[in-house]
Design a protein around this motif. Structure first.
Motif, mmCIF file in Angstrom:
data_model
loop_
_atom_site.group_PDB
_atom_site.id
_atom_site.type_symbol
_atom_site.label_atom_id
_atom_site.label_comp_id
_atom_site.label_asym_id
_atom_site.label_seq_id
_atom_site.Cartn_x
_atom_site.Cartn_y
_atom_site.Cartn_z
ATOM 1 N N GLU A 1 99.182 193.448 46.130
ATOM 2 C CA GLU A 1 99.090 192.067 45.920
ATOM 3 C C GLU A 1 99.503 190.893 44.827
ATOM 4 O O GLU A 1 99.403 189.965 45.167
ATOM 5 N N LEU A 2 100.789 191.508 44.443
ATOM 6 C CA LEU A 2 101.337 191.074 43.193
ATOM 7 C C LEU A 2 101.795 190.124 44.066
ATOM 8 O O LEU A 2 102.609 190.601 45.111
ATOM 9 N N PRO A 3 102.919 189.180 43.851
ATOM 10 C CA PRO A 3 103.802 188.102 44.347
ATOM 11 C C PRO A 3 104.976 188.376 44.142
ATOM 12 O O PRO A 3 105.782 189.436 43.422
ATOM 13 N N VAL A 4 105.592 188.023 45.531
ATOM 14 C CA VAL A 4 107.296 188.806 45.150
ATOM 15 C C VAL A 4 108.178 187.902 44.795
ATOM 16 O O VAL A 4 107.886 186.192 44.580
ATOM 17 N N ALA A 5 108.675 188.196 43.667
ATOM 18 C CA ALA A 5 109.646 187.329 43.291
ATOM 19 C C ALA A 5 110.508 186.782 43.830
ATOM 20 O O ALA A 5 111.159 187.404 44.991
ATOM 21 N N GLU A 6 111.061 185.610 44.040
ATOM 22 C CA GLU A 6 112.618 185.490 44.337
ATOM 23 C C GLU A 6 113.485 185.631 43.850
ATOM 24 O O GLU A 6 113.870 185.491 42.176
ATOM 25 N N PRO A 7 114.575 185.945 44.662
ATOM 26 C CA PRO A 7 116.185 186.223 43.856
ATOM 27 C C PRO A 7 116.508 185.372 42.984
ATOM 28 O O PRO A 7 116.466 184.723 43.760
ATOM 29 N N GLU A 8 117.396 185.353 42.515
ATOM 30 C CA GLU A 8 117.544 184.236 41.274
ATOM 31 C C GLU A 8 119.218 185.176 41.750
ATOM 32 O O GLU A 8 119.913 185.946 42.079
ATOM 33 N N GLU A 9 119.939 183.750 41.707
ATOM 34 C CA GLU A 9 121.388 183.277 41.394
ATOM 35 C C GLU A 9 121.793 184.347 40.553
ATOM 36 O O GLU A 9 121.349 183.536 39.123
ATOM 37 N N PRO A 10 123.224 185.065 40.779
ATOM 38 C CA PRO A 10 123.557 185.811 39.280
ATOM 39 C C PRO A 10 124.647 184.535 38.702
ATOM 40 O O PRO A 10 124.708 183.609 39.757
#
Length: 77
Positions: free
Chosen positions: A60-69
């Motif tokens: 149920e938790l939203p998926v976090a978008e991967p951040e650019e390093p």
């Protein structure tokens, strides 16, 4: 001669008592194993249920978008 028979009879009686004692202990150990096996099965079932609940909550938790390093100053140099 009678004394030897009496000693033998005493040893046989002692052996019979020991054998009975071991049978009684074995019966008790089998009961303990059965109870512990049942407890273990119940605990495994509870673990499975908890795993399913955690998996449901995680789904149920939203998926976090991967951040650019971010580039560090060493990489930029």
């Amino acid at each position: 001669m009678s004394s030897e028979f009496q000693q033998l009879a005493d040893k046989v009686a002692q052996l019979a008592r020991l054998a009975q004692s071991l049978r009684d202990e074995n019966t008790e150990l089998r009961r303990n194993v059965k109870a512990l096996t049942e407890d273990n099965a119940q605990l495994n079932q509870r673990i499975d249920e908890a795993y399913q609940r955690v998996a449901a909550v995680l789904s149920e938790l939203p998926v976090a978008e991967p951040e650019e390093p971010a580039e560090t100053t060493e990489e930029a140099a």
